[in-house]
Design a protein around this motif. Structure first.
Motif, mmCIF file in Angstrom:
data_model
loop_
_atom_site.group_PDB
_atom_site.id
_atom_site.type_symbol
_atom_site.label_atom_id
_atom_site.label_comp_id
_atom_site.label_asym_id
_atom_site.label_seq_id
_atom_site.Cartn_x
_atom_site.Cartn_y
_atom_site.Cartn_z
ATOM 1 N N UNK A 478 -18.761 11.117 -37.272
ATOM 2 C CA UNK A 478 -17.930 9.832 -36.431
ATOM 3 C C UNK A 478 -18.647 8.712 -36.063
ATOM 4 N N UNK A 479 -20.357 8.722 -35.675
ATOM 5 C CA UNK A 479 -21.114 7.544 -35.284
ATOM 6 C C UNK A 479 -21.159 6.605 -36.787
ATOM 7 N N UNK A 480 -20.362 7.009 -37.647
ATOM 8 C CA UNK A 480 -20.417 5.774 -39.106
ATOM 9 C C UNK A 480 -21.021 6.384 -40.370
ATOM 10 N N UNK A 481 -21.876 7.553 -39.849
ATOM 11 C CA UNK A 481 -22.859 7.540 -40.725
ATOM 12 C C UNK A 481 -22.608 8.471 -42.272
ATOM 13 N N UNK A 482 -23.278 7.814 -43.218
ATOM 14 C CA UNK A 482 -22.693 7.847 -44.795
ATOM 15 C C UNK A 482 -23.420 9.577 -44.781
ATOM 16 N N UNK A 483 -22.818 10.100 -45.973
ATOM 17 C CA UNK A 483 -22.843 11.888 -45.924
ATOM 18 C C UNK A 483 -24.585 11.962 -46.125
#
Length: 538
Positions: A478-483
């Motif tokens: 949700x914070x926009x971080x990638x896998x």
């Protein structure tokens, strides 16, 4: 209204699928909960069914007469209110919860005793007046205690399974109870004793309900289940209590009005004939098969309406309670006022409205317990006491107002109640209600109040059955971080993250990180405080 606000009133197509599938899976996965609740509902109605109670049997000059009559359910409701108050006060002081296996057996025995005492009182009309009064008082006290204590146990289960499952189980239980009441009444009518089958069946329902609950509870972790919320602050749930009181008062007016007008019309005798049996939020009477079937239809309508509402509209308790259910109740009273010669129409609408409101408030309690961490004993007893106090107050005012006389005053009273319910809806409605738990959370203590993303993620995860590790992954996504960033942050392998992400998407019915972000954004917007609204001051 802003276009974005209108758009977020409705569920997205994926949300609709998730709700439909979730409701079905909830009932199929734990059908014993629905049957346990249905047994409780039928037992409660049975223990509130019986002949009218003569408060005074002395006429002018000392001759025997009927001066004042009271419906059979007034005593049990008053005792339910008193028992709920005692439970709330005791729990606030001790923070103790009965958790031994023998507790449910003792509670079932208490409820069975109440049913037996009530059966003897309702059917044995040949006892002396003093003996009948003592039996009625004793059965009311035992029934009130059993009802209040059982509400705590069923609320504890609802708090564990969460809002969506509570709604599902409540709808299923309502349909089961309505069908059972209709069958029992038809059997009684065919045998010439409409109440007897219901009163007899009530003797076995408590142990059936407790056996079902024990089977459900045995699958929960014991310490966490019984210890939930024991160490949290317990501010008085003012708005929840006020809402329950309004619900109870309106229901009490309806039930007492039907009773008083029935007495005036000659359909209510003191001995031997069926009085009007009432239960707040579920049903009002078991006087004749036609009325029972009519109420059953109203309950089915309520379940259908609630199901459609959940599928197409976003789950917002503030809207459901104050902008749907309360106006629904008011509309029923308006119909009673406008169509005094066709009370069946208004009665059916009110049956559906009270059923709808009752189901929503049960699920609201589950939300406060599961998502706010509040204990079941507090959430069940405080609003429960207000609900039953409201029913007794509404009934008393109505009986005094009508004085058992069928007149135009009944239409006036119905109009006044409609205005009262609508005014209460305007006063109590607020976008800040959920953030502050309808008064159960003090301002500044809830992470939902600030729209904190971590708090929103926790709220969604708790409700949708997402694990702690999955919640951590969901927050990072949700914070926009990638896998890859999630792997590094949590020190786990890509395959592990892939498994968690797949599980999250399945539980939330989303298919991408962007859809997940959009869902959480909608949740944050729904929970965001309106600048013009202020939380209820404690």
């Amino acid at each position: 209204m802003k276009e974005s606000h209108v758009r977020h009133l409705f569920n997205e197509p994926g949300d609709r699928v998730r709700v439909r599938v979730g409701l079905g899976h909830a009932v199929a996965g734990q059908p014993r909960i629905a049957f346990a609740m249905a047994c409780y509902l039928v037992w409660m109605i049975a223990c509130c069914t019986g002949p009218a109670v003569a408060l005074s049997a002395e006429g002018a000059g000392g001759e025997t007469g009927l001066a004042l009559l009271m419906p059979a359910w007034m005593g049990p409701l008053a005792c339910m209110a008193a028992a709920s108050v005692v439970i709330a006060v005791w729990f606030k002081k001790t923070r103790k919860v009965p958790s031994t296996p023998s507790w449910m057996v003792a509670l079932a025995s208490l409820m069975t005793l109440a049913a037996a005492l009530h059966l003897v009182w309702a059917l044995d009309t040949g006892l002396p007046v003093a003996a009948r009064w003592a039996l009625y008082a004793l059965s009311s006290v035992v029934m009130g205690a059993g009802c209040a204590l059982f509400r705590v146990e069923i609320d504890r289960v609802f708090g564990w399974i969460g809002t969506q499952q509570t709604l599902s189980q409540g709808m299923a239980a309502t349909l089961i109870a309505a069908a059972a009441l209709a069958v029992l009444t038809l059997v009684g009518d065919a045998a010439g004793a409409s109440e007897t089958p219901l009163l007899v069946v009530a003797l076995v329902l408590p142990f059936a309900s407790m056996a079902l609950l024990r089977a459900v509870v045995s699958g929960f972790p014991r310490v966490r289940y019984f210890g939930h919320g024991l160490d949290v602050p317990l501010p008085f749930p003012a708005k929840f209590v006020a809402t329950s009181f309004v619900q109870g008062a309106a229901a009490g007016v309806l039930f007492a009005g039907v009773f008083a007008l029935g007495i005036a019309g000659g359909t209510g005798a003191v001995e031997g004939a069926a009085g009007v049996a009432g239960m707040v939020g579920v049903g009002a009477a078991v006087p004749a098969s036609a009325e029972v079937l009519l109420r059953a239809v109203g309950q089915m309508v309520a379940v259908g309406l609630l199901f459609a509402t959940l599928v197409f509209l976003r789950l917002d308790f503030n809207r459901l309670v104050y902008k749907v259910a309360f106006p629904f109740v008011a509309a029923g009273f308006v119909l009673l006022a406008l169509l005094p010669d066709t009370t069946a129409v208004g009665g059916a609408v009110l049956a559906a409205a009270f059923c709808f409101l009752d189901l929503v408030l049960w699920s609201l309690g589950a939300c406060l317990m599961k998502n706010m961490g509040l204990p079941a004993t507090w959430i069940a007893s405080c609003p429960g006491a207000a609900l039953f106090c409201g029913a007794v107050a509404g009934s008393g005012v109505t009986l005094a107002f009508l004085s058992g006389v069928a007149s135009s005053d009944a239409a006036l009273l119905a109009s006044l109640v409609a205005c009262f319910v609508l005014a209460a809806a305007l006063l109590l409605s607020s976008g800040s209600n959920l953030k502050y738990g309808w008064g159960t959370v003090r301002p500044g203590e809830s992470s939902l109040a600030t729209g904190d993303l971590a708090g929103i993620v926790k709220f969604v995860a708790t409700e949708r059955g997402i694990t702690q590790r999955e919640s951590e992954v969901m927050l990072l996504l949700a914070q926009g971080k990638s896998r890859r960033a999630v792997c590094e942050e949590l020190s786990v392998s890509p395959d592990t993250v892939k498994t968690h992400v797949r599980s999250i998407y399945r539980k939330l019915a989303v298919h991408s990180q962007q859809e997940l972000a959009d869902l959480l954004a909608r949740e944050r917007e729904d929970l965001a405080a309106d600048a013009s609204e202020r939380p209820l001051e404690e």
